[in-house]
Design an enzyme around this catalytic site. Sequence first.
Site, PDB file in Angstrom:
ATOM      1  N   ASN A   6       0.888  -1.172   0.000  1.00 58.03           N
ATOM      2  CA  ASN A   6       0.000   0.000   0.000  1.00 58.03           C
ATOM      3  C   ASN A   6       0.922   1.217   0.000  1.00 58.03           C
ATOM      4  OD1 ASN A   6      -2.519   1.246   2.356  1.00 58.03           O
ATOM      5  ND2 ASN A   6      -2.342   1.571   0.171  1.00 58.03           N
ATOM      6  N   ASN A  57      -6.356  10.536  -1.029  1.00 58.78           N
ATOM      7  CA  ASN A  57      -6.446   9.337  -1.862  1.00 58.78           C
ATOM      8  C   ASN A  57      -6.062   9.646  -3.300  1.00 58.78           C
ATOM      9  OD1 ASN A  57      -7.493   7.615   0.233  1.00 58.78           O
ATOM     10  ND2 ASN A  57      -9.449   8.690   0.004  1.00 58.78           N
ATOM     11  N   CYS A  66      -5.191   6.513   8.014  1.00 57.09           N
ATOM     12  CA  CYS A  66      -4.715   5.377   7.220  1.00 57.09           C
ATOM     13  C   CYS A  66      -3.641   4.682   8.034  1.00 57.09           C
ATOM     14  CB  CYS A  66      -4.168   5.840   5.878  1.00 57.09           C
ATOM     15  SG  CYS A  66      -3.400   4.510   4.920  1.00 57.09           S
ATOM     16  N   GLY A  67      -3.887   3.421   8.383  1.00 58.25           N
ATOM     17  CA  GLY A  67      -2.955   2.700   9.231  1.00 58.25           C
ATOM     18  C   GLY A  67      -1.603   2.461   8.591  1.00 58.25           C
ATOM     19  N   ASN A  68      -1.583   2.060   7.322  1.00 56.19           N
ATOM     20  CA  ASN A  68      -0.305   1.831   6.651  1.00 56.19           C
ATOM     21  C   ASN A  68       0.486   3.130   6.516  1.00 56.19           C
ATOM     22  OD1 ASN A  68      -0.464  -0.993   6.214  1.00 56.19           O
ATOM     23  ND2 ASN A  68      -1.864  -0.662   4.508  1.00 56.19           N
ATOM     24  N   HIS A 153     -15.884   1.553   7.485  1.00 56.45           N
ATOM     25  CA  HIS A 153     -15.587   0.256   6.859  1.00 56.45           C
ATOM     26  C   HIS A 153     -16.847  -0.594   6.794  1.00 56.45           C
ATOM     27  CE1 HIS A 153     -11.172   0.618   6.831  1.00 56.45           C
ATOM     28  NE2 HIS A 153     -11.394   1.390   7.886  1.00 56.45           N
ATOM     29  N   ASN A 184     -14.855   2.111   2.987  1.00 51.36           N
ATOM     30  CA  ASN A 184     -13.890   1.101   2.600  1.00 51.36           C
ATOM     31  C   ASN A 184     -14.590  -0.256   2.707  1.00 51.36           C
ATOM     32  OD1 ASN A 184     -11.152   2.748   2.652  1.00 51.36           O
ATOM     33  ND2 ASN A 184     -12.301   3.320   4.489  1.00 51.36           N
ATOM     34  N   GLU A 202     -10.452   0.172  -1.261  1.00 55.64           N
ATOM     35  CA  GLU A 202     -10.326   1.384  -0.446  1.00 55.64           C
ATOM     36  C   GLU A 202     -11.093   2.538  -1.072  1.00 55.64           C
ATOM     37  OE1 GLU A 202      -7.022   2.715   1.750  1.00 55.64           O
ATOM     38  OE2 GLU A 202      -5.838   0.928   1.320  1.00 55.64           O
ATOM     39  N   CYS A 211      -4.509  -2.683   3.752  1.00 56.04           N
ATOM     40  CA  CYS A 211      -5.190  -1.543   4.380  1.00 56.04           C
ATOM     41  C   CYS A 211      -5.113  -1.748   5.882  1.00 56.04           C
ATOM     42  CB  CYS A 211      -6.642  -1.454   3.917  1.00 56.04           C
ATOM     43  SG  CYS A 211      -7.587  -0.128   4.718  1.00 56.04           S
ATOM     44  N   GLY A 212      -4.392  -0.859   6.574  1.00 52.77           N
ATOM     45  CA  GLY A 212      -4.202  -1.012   8.007  1.00 52.77           C
ATOM     46  C   GLY A 212      -5.476  -0.831   8.807  1.00 52.77           C
ATOM     47  N   GLY A 214      -8.409  -1.078   7.645  1.00 45.35           N
ATOM     48  CA  GLY A 214      -9.304  -2.145   7.233  1.00 45.35           C
ATOM     49  C   GLY A 214      -9.026  -3.440   7.972  1.00 45.35           C
TER      50      GLY A 214
END
Length: 266
Positions: A6, A57, A66-68, A153, A184, A202, A211-212, A214
């Site tokens: 990602n 995005n 966004c986790g990543n 989500h 998401n 996403e 997706c972190g 997610g």
Amino acid sequence: MHGLGNDFIFVFEDAAKLANPAAAAASLCRRRFGVGADGLVLLLPSDRAAAKMRIFNADGSEAEVCGNALRCAARFLADRKIAPGPALAIESGGTVKQAVLLPDGGVRVEMGAPVLESAAIPVTGAPRRVIGEEIEAGGERFRYTAVSMGNPHCVIFLEAGREAPLDRFGPLLEAHPFFPRRANVEFCRIIDCATVEARVWERGAGPTLACGSGACAVVVAGALQGKLDRSAAVHLPGGILKIEWSPAGPVYMEGPAEEVYSGNIS
């Protein structure tokens, strides 16, 4: 930089110069015509943390979290000695996230407590927790659970043997009327109580390798339905994220973050 494939364009020193970051994201993230990425991340000054992160995005829409990208931001700031490690704080989506750099090169991030009330996710209809409700898209019906990890989500656990083409149903569910801010979408298969496979569409980016937030939503949704333990490995096309939903409330995410290259673009 990327977390399990990602990928993101990070801008630090010149971030404040971008007068229209939404347009810049749409241009720069366009693969083969720009740098190419799932999103554009601006690292800005913060009086609450080591930096403030804004995420756009690939379509130019702004994401709350966004986790990543959080893991990548922590690695970026620490590697450049902008913030001392191994623990540091990053502001994102109006909240401060705590990150810890791990000896193996990974990053562990506290993602905060999941939001389960429909009005706050948001999901249309009467106030409730949306767990295993029915949703229709493209002539097919699914059971979904709605979770917000700072962003909405729609988590769907597939029955054994059932296929759900991501390219077909992802955009339909992302823009479903149930989700006024879009969502998401995660299609999942349970392997055992501590292992799950997930594919992610996403919001604003389409299919991504990981997706972190997610992955966090998948474990929360699985635990709520008795399908997963509160600590589980989420297998994504780009690799594995370790997720733990603490009894105290917060969700913790652990995974890699890597720099690919740096450069200049006019």
